[in-house]
Design a protein around this motif. Structure first.
Motif, PDB file in Angstrom:
ATOM      1  N   LYS A   1       0.830  -1.196   0.000  1.00  0.00           N
ATOM      2  CA  LYS A   1       0.000   0.000   0.000  1.00  0.00           C
ATOM      3  C   LYS A   1       0.863   1.243   0.000  1.00  0.00           C
ATOM      4  O   LYS A   1       1.697   1.425   0.876  1.00  0.00           O
ATOM      5  CB  LYS A   1      -0.897   0.034   1.244  1.00  0.00           C
ATOM      6  CG  LYS A   1      -2.119  -0.854   1.162  1.00  0.00           C
ATOM      7  CD  LYS A   1      -1.793  -2.271   1.487  1.00  0.00           C
ATOM      8  CE  LYS A   1      -3.055  -3.119   1.499  1.00  0.00           C
ATOM      9  NZ  LYS A   1      -2.762  -4.508   1.740  1.00  0.00           N
TER      10      LYS A   1
ATOM     11  N   THR B   1      -6.367  -7.888  -1.687  1.00  0.00           N
ATOM     12  CA  THR B   1      -5.124  -7.506  -2.362  1.00  0.00           C
ATOM     13  C   THR B   1      -4.813  -8.479  -3.499  1.00  0.00           C
ATOM     14  O   THR B   1      -3.741  -8.443  -4.071  1.00  0.00           O
ATOM     15  CB  THR B   1      -3.938  -7.506  -1.376  1.00  0.00           C
ATOM     16  OG1 THR B   1      -3.792  -8.819  -0.818  1.00  0.00           O
ATOM     17  CG2 THR B   1      -4.158  -6.490  -0.263  1.00  0.00           C
TER      18      THR B   1
ATOM     19  N   ASN C   1     -10.195  -4.150  -5.029  1.00  0.00           N
ATOM     20  CA  ASN C   1      -8.790  -3.850  -4.740  1.00  0.00           C
ATOM     21  C   ASN C   1      -8.631  -2.374  -4.412  1.00  0.00           C
ATOM     22  O   ASN C   1      -7.905  -2.004  -3.489  1.00  0.00           O
ATOM     23  CB  ASN C   1      -7.906  -4.241  -5.925  1.00  0.00           C
ATOM     24  CG  ASN C   1      -7.379  -5.659  -5.842  1.00  0.00           C
ATOM     25  OD1 ASN C   1      -6.344  -5.913  -5.241  1.00  0.00           O
ATOM     26  ND2 ASN C   1      -8.117  -6.598  -6.409  1.00  0.00           N
TER      27      ASN C   1
END
Length: 233
Positions: free
Chosen positions: A3, A172, A166
């Motif tokens: 991220k 993910t 997502n």
């Protein structure tokens, strides 16, 4: 997927913990419900059998193209019995515009034969029985069980759901089976059916693939926007 914090919307409340993901998923589900209070399946059908056929035909094809083709198919073969008795070349001619027409014609004819011979012409109402039919995978079975019978057997994962969930930070993965498992873990079971329909509608209306209209989106404050470029202030 890593991220990038600069890609996460300020104030979205995004977190990696399971409890926080469940809270986040509920916020997303409520937001989508406000946008699309009565979502409907995009595939036009008049019976569970027609929905099953249309869903099989929709593989690697747009719903719009399927809806343009199925009226002719259903007029000629309105039931499993009639489709089972059809000729391969006749069905191929009708479904030709949908791509992979030989395989699709074969699958729906074999499915119809199995429905006729093994289920007395009725569409099964269990995941196990549906996925045993020719041409029917878990996604197709989930569509039929949820839309036709109101049975939440799982979460339908199409290209919109895969991409947008997502972005939402609800998964993910790029693998539909893993995505479904992730969504089933964080969403209440009562949301499983309508959630996918709403995400698909959201993907067509606002969160479009080529250029998501984030500044116009009512979910912006709770969407972490994972994988998207930062908004220009």
């Amino acid at each position: 997927m890593a991220k990038n914090k600069s890609q996460i919307a300020a104030g979205s409340g995004y977190s990696d913990s399971l409890d926080d993901k469940k809270k986040h998923a509920r916020k997303i589900a409520r937001g989508l419900a406000r946008l699309f209070p009565e979502p409907e399946c995009a595939l036009i059908h008049d019976s569970p059998f027609q929905l099953l056929v249309a869903t099989i035909l929709s593989a690697q094809c747009t719903d719009e193209r399927v809806n343009a083709t199925t009226p002719t198919l259903f007029k000629k073969y309105p039931t499993a019995e009639k489709l089972a008795a059809s000729k391969q070349e006749d069905v191929e001619k009708i479904v030709y515009p949908l791509g992979f027409f030989r395989a699709k014609a074969t699958n729906i004819r074999k499915m119809a034969l199995a429905i006729t011979e093994e289920h007395n012409g009725a569409i099964p109402r269990t995941l196990k029985e549906l996925v045993a039919l020719p041409g029917v995978g878990r996604k197709t079975a989930n569509v039929v069980l949820g839309t036709a019978f109101g049975i939440p057997s799982g979460v339908v994962v199409d290209t919109h759901v895969k991409r947008i969930c997502n972005i939402f930070g609800l998964t993910t993965s790029k693998n539909p089976e893993i995505i479904e498992r992730d969504l089933m873990e964080v969403l209440p079971k009562k949301e499983w059916i309508d959630f996918s329909h709403r995400v698909i509608l959201h993907g067509r209306a606002t969160c479009v693939a080529r250029r998501p209209r984030c500044t116009e989106c009512s979910l912006l404050k709770i969407c972490p926007r994972i994988g998207l470029k930062p908004l220009v202030e």
